[in-house]
Motif scaffolding. Sequence first.
Motif: not given
Length: 245
Positions: A123, A129-130, A133
């Motif tokens: 991250l 971002g989420r 990742a």
Amino acid sequence: MKRIKYKADLDAQQLQWFQRQVLDWYRREGRDLPWRKTMDPYHIVVSEILLHQTTVKTVQPIYEKFLDTFPTIQDLAAAPLEAVKYITDPLGYKVRGSWLHQIAQTVVNDYAGQFPQTLEELLALPGVGRYTAGAVLSFAFGNDAPIVDTNVNRFIGRYFGIEYKRTNAEIQHQLWAVAEAIVPTGQAREFNNALMDMGAMVCTARKPYCLVCPVSQSCIQLQDDGVRAAEERVQYRIRERAQGS
DNA sequence: AAACCGGGGAA
DNA sequence: TTCCCAGGTTT
């Protein structure tokens, strides 16, 4: 399947059925895409960042050209930024070229060329971002990590009866909690791909193909829409087929 | 929470 | 024309 908001609402038996249906469908109908042939985290990151808000069809040739030009992450790190942007800028969201360039330099300089494997470290990379990742963790490293992209958002949102169109923090938290809870142990790579293909090919944004959906019988959204809406949806697709795609 | 970044394809 | 696309960052 009942409407759920939290993973505690999930019934183990029905969840197992859902996982089986989705995986079986994927093995029959899933797409064969270039970035699904590799587990190299460098290749995965390149594909995922190019795919931000960009269609699979548009990205495919650019992805091939990018890796052809920069075969290794060391090649990318050593290249002039302009050479990177020359390839990526035509896709739009032109910051992505510099993101990939920075990621390569960080991995080469700070991680000895080996991608970090923790959520926190991933991250910290620019443009990661989420979702991205989670994609790296599940696709490259085989972790049981969830992903929620626009496809998964819509598919599990509809199926589990979560108001997926609302963008507030609570809804997002629920979607991620569900996405995490439904990943079958040891099969995140295949299952996450399956969820995305369901969203892209069956549970489409407009006029979803409920007629051929392997889990339509227990879809909350379809129940909420009612029999009449479901019937109209089917008739629309029959007419479409009669006219020849 | 809302604004912003963007070209391209499909309806 | 509008809607949507394997999102993330900034304000």
